[in-house]
Scaffold this motif. Structure first.
Motif, PDB file in Angstrom:
ATOM      1  N   ASP A 103      79.214  14.861  12.791  1.00 15.80           N
ATOM      2  CA  ASP A 103      80.567  15.375  13.045  1.00 15.80           C
ATOM      3  C   ASP A 103      81.617  14.319  12.739  1.00 15.80           C
ATOM      4  N   GLU A 107      84.740  14.554   9.987  1.00  9.67           N
ATOM      5  CA  GLU A 107      86.144  14.279  10.327  1.00  9.67           C
ATOM      6  C   GLU A 107      86.727  13.231   9.389  1.00  9.67           C
ATOM      7  N   GLY A 110      87.781  14.487   6.016  1.00  7.79           N
ATOM      8  CA  GLY A 110      88.956  15.357   5.955  1.00  7.79           C
ATOM      9  C   GLY A 110      88.649  16.783   6.286  1.00  7.79           C
ATOM     10  N   GLY A 111      87.646  17.078   7.048  1.00  7.00           N
ATOM     11  CA  GLY A 111      87.366  18.442   7.486  1.00  7.00           C
ATOM     12  C   GLY A 111      86.107  19.002   6.864  1.00  7.00           C
ATOM     13  N   ARG A 112      86.074  20.331   6.882  1.00  3.26           N
ATOM     14  CA  ARG A 112      84.879  21.032   6.440  1.00  3.26           C
ATOM     15  C   ARG A 112      84.672  20.965   4.926  1.00  3.26           C
ATOM     16  N   TYR A 113      85.746  21.053   4.146  1.00  3.79           N
ATOM     17  CA  TYR A 113      85.636  21.114   2.682  1.00  3.79           C
ATOM     18  C   TYR A 113      85.992  19.766   2.076  1.00  3.79           C
ATOM     19  N   HIS A 114      85.181  19.338   1.124  1.00  5.10           N
ATOM     20  CA  HIS A 114      85.398  18.049   0.471  1.00  5.10           C
ATOM     21  C   HIS A 114      85.485  18.287  -1.032  1.00  5.10           C
TER      22      HIS A 114
END
Length: 143
Positions: A103, A107, A110-114
């Motif tokens: 997790d 974070e 930059g979140g769920r999508y890279h």
């Protein structure tokens, strides 16, 4: 011309011509009966020669230990000692990743999508993104 096959009697060792279709072991009923009596006598002799077992010769069932508080305490202390030694002797970079570590990485990215920077956009002008939760490649419009 008829060829006859001769067999050797298993008891008297004489050659004989078989009288039946199947393979015969003995030349006559008397040889067959004598061979049976001989086998039976050998079996009886081996049974008589066996030593008699006493109660001390028979193996006993192993003694099962009961669960005690001291035994449980010793096991718990052993597990604690091993885990402590493992955590002290294993370097931080070699420890296995936990869900919290994953997790934290999501974070920091930059979140769920890279954004996948080494792939060109598709024919609709959408850029490729890697979905960290699903583990798949998805395409989105440029921000």
């Amino acid at each position: 011309m008829k060829e006859t096959k001769y067999y050797t009697c298993k008891y008297c060792f004489k050659e004989f011509e078989p009288k039946r279709r199947r393979i015969q072991k003995y030349c006559s009923n008397s040889c067959r009966s004598s061979a049976y009596q001989q086998r039976k006598a050998i079996q009886n002799n081996t049974k008589d020669n066996l030593p008699k077992l006493t109660d001390s010769d028979v193996p006993q069932a192993p003694h099962k230990e009961k669960i005690s508080v001291a035994g449980v305490g010793n096991a718990a202390l052993g597990v604690i000692a091993v885990n402590t030694a493992k955590s002290i002797l294993t370097p931080l970079k070699n420890r296995p990743a936990t869900k919290g570590d994953i997790d934290l990485i999501i974070e920091k990215l930059g979140g769920r999508y890279h954004l996948v920077s080494n792939m060109p956009p598709n024919i609709h002008g959408e850029y490729p993104y890697y979905d960290m939760q699903q583990g798949i490649l998805v395409y989105f419009k440029a921000p």
